[in-house]
Design a protein around this motif. Structure first.
Motif, mmCIF file in Angstrom:
data_model
loop_
_atom_site.group_PDB
_atom_site.id
_atom_site.type_symbol
_atom_site.label_atom_id
_atom_site.label_comp_id
_atom_site.label_asym_id
_atom_site.label_seq_id
_atom_site.Cartn_x
_atom_site.Cartn_y
_atom_site.Cartn_z
ATOM 1 N N ALA A 1 0.834 -1.215 0.000
ATOM 2 C CA ALA A 1 0.000 0.000 0.000
ATOM 3 C C ALA A 1 0.862 1.256 0.000
ATOM 4 N N LEU A 2 1.937 1.246 0.792
ATOM 5 C CA LEU A 2 2.812 2.422 0.843
ATOM 6 C C LEU A 2 3.583 2.604 -0.457
ATOM 7 N N ILE A 3 4.083 1.524 -1.035
ATOM 8 C CA ILE A 3 4.817 1.627 -2.293
ATOM 9 C C ILE A 3 3.889 2.092 -3.408
ATOM 10 N N ASP A 4 2.663 1.579 -3.422
ATOM 11 C CA ASP A 4 1.686 2.044 -4.422
ATOM 12 C C ASP A 4 1.422 3.537 -4.265
ATOM 13 N N PHE A 5 1.271 3.987 -3.019
ATOM 14 C CA PHE A 5 1.055 5.413 -2.755
ATOM 15 C C PHE A 5 2.253 6.235 -3.232
ATOM 16 N N GLN B 1 -2.194 13.774 -6.933
ATOM 17 C CA GLN B 1 -2.427 14.597 -5.754
ATOM 18 C C GLN B 1 -2.525 13.692 -4.530
ATOM 19 N N PRO B 2 -2.084 14.177 -3.366
ATOM 20 C CA PRO B 2 -2.279 13.391 -2.146
ATOM 21 C C PRO B 2 -3.770 13.171 -1.916
ATOM 22 N N PRO B 3 -4.124 12.096 -1.240
ATOM 23 C CA PRO B 3 -5.551 11.859 -0.995
ATOM 24 C C PRO B 3 -6.130 12.936 -0.080
ATOM 25 N N PRO B 4 -7.385 13.249 -0.275
ATOM 26 C CA PRO B 4 -8.022 14.252 0.580
ATOM 27 C C PRO B 4 -8.052 13.808 2.042
ATOM 28 N N THR B 5 -7.988 14.776 2.928
ATOM 29 C CA THR B 5 -8.064 14.500 4.362
ATOM 30 C C THR B 5 -9.375 13.791 4.680
ATOM 31 N N GLY B 6 -9.250 12.708 5.421
ATOM 32 C CA GLY B 6 -10.440 11.958 5.829
ATOM 33 C C GLY B 6 -10.945 10.963 4.810
ATOM 34 N N GLU C 1 -6.667 7.934 2.419
ATOM 35 C CA GLU C 1 -5.819 8.450 3.490
ATOM 36 C C GLU C 1 -5.863 7.523 4.703
ATOM 37 N N ARG C 2 -7.042 7.026 5.030
ATOM 38 C CA ARG C 2 -7.166 6.101 6.164
ATOM 39 C C ARG C 2 -6.407 4.803 5.894
ATOM 40 N N GLU C 3 -6.433 4.327 4.661
ATOM 41 C CA GLU C 3 -5.708 3.109 4.301
ATOM 42 C C GLU C 3 -4.197 3.306 4.468
ATOM 43 N N ILE C 4 -3.694 4.433 4.011
ATOM 44 C CA ILE C 4 -2.267 4.722 4.129
ATOM 45 C C ILE C 4 -1.874 4.864 5.600
ATOM 46 N N ALA C 5 -2.688 5.578 6.367
ATOM 47 C CA ALA C 5 -2.411 5.743 7.794
ATOM 48 C C ALA C 5 -2.426 4.400 8.510
ATOM 49 N N ALA C 6 -3.372 3.535 8.160
ATOM 50 C CA ALA C 6 -3.449 2.212 8.784
ATOM 51 C C ALA C 6 -2.229 1.367 8.420
ATOM 52 N N ALA C 7 -1.766 1.474 7.180
ATOM 53 C CA ALA C 7 -0.579 0.725 6.753
ATOM 54 C C ALA C 7 0.650 1.184 7.530
#
Length: 85
Positions: A9-13, A22-27, A31-37
């Motif tokens: 997930a992080l490498i894909d991001f 563009q970075p994913p929108p807040t919330g 964004e939740r998937e990246i934060a969870a990873a």
């Protein structure tokens, strides 16, 4: 070597960011998937997991650098065939 879905997930991001997305929108779900990873990697940080993350991240950077250099060479060859000024 088994792949880690959190590292994937992080490498894909990172790949999408390097492609200019563009970075994913807040919330957002992304964004939740990246934060969870990231949280899962921190929680289970072993030398193997961190080493895999580091190698894949550096590999991504090297791959993009190679692509950039190859593109620059192709452009120069198009503009100046045979290396003529």
């Amino acid at each position: 070597m088994t792949t880690n879905p959190n590292i994937d997930a992080l490498i894909d991001f990172l790949t999408r960011q390097m492609d200019g997305d563009q970075p994913p929108p807040t919330g957002s779900a992304e964004e939740r998937e990246i934060a969870a990873a990231i949280e899962a990697i921190h929680k289970n940080a072993s030398d193997q997991i961190l080493g895999q993350l580091a190698l894949r991240t550096v590999g991504l950077v090297i791959d993009r650098m190679r692509s950039g250099i190859a593109s620059e060479i192709a452009l120069r060859n198009f503009i100046q065939p045979g290396g003529r000024a």
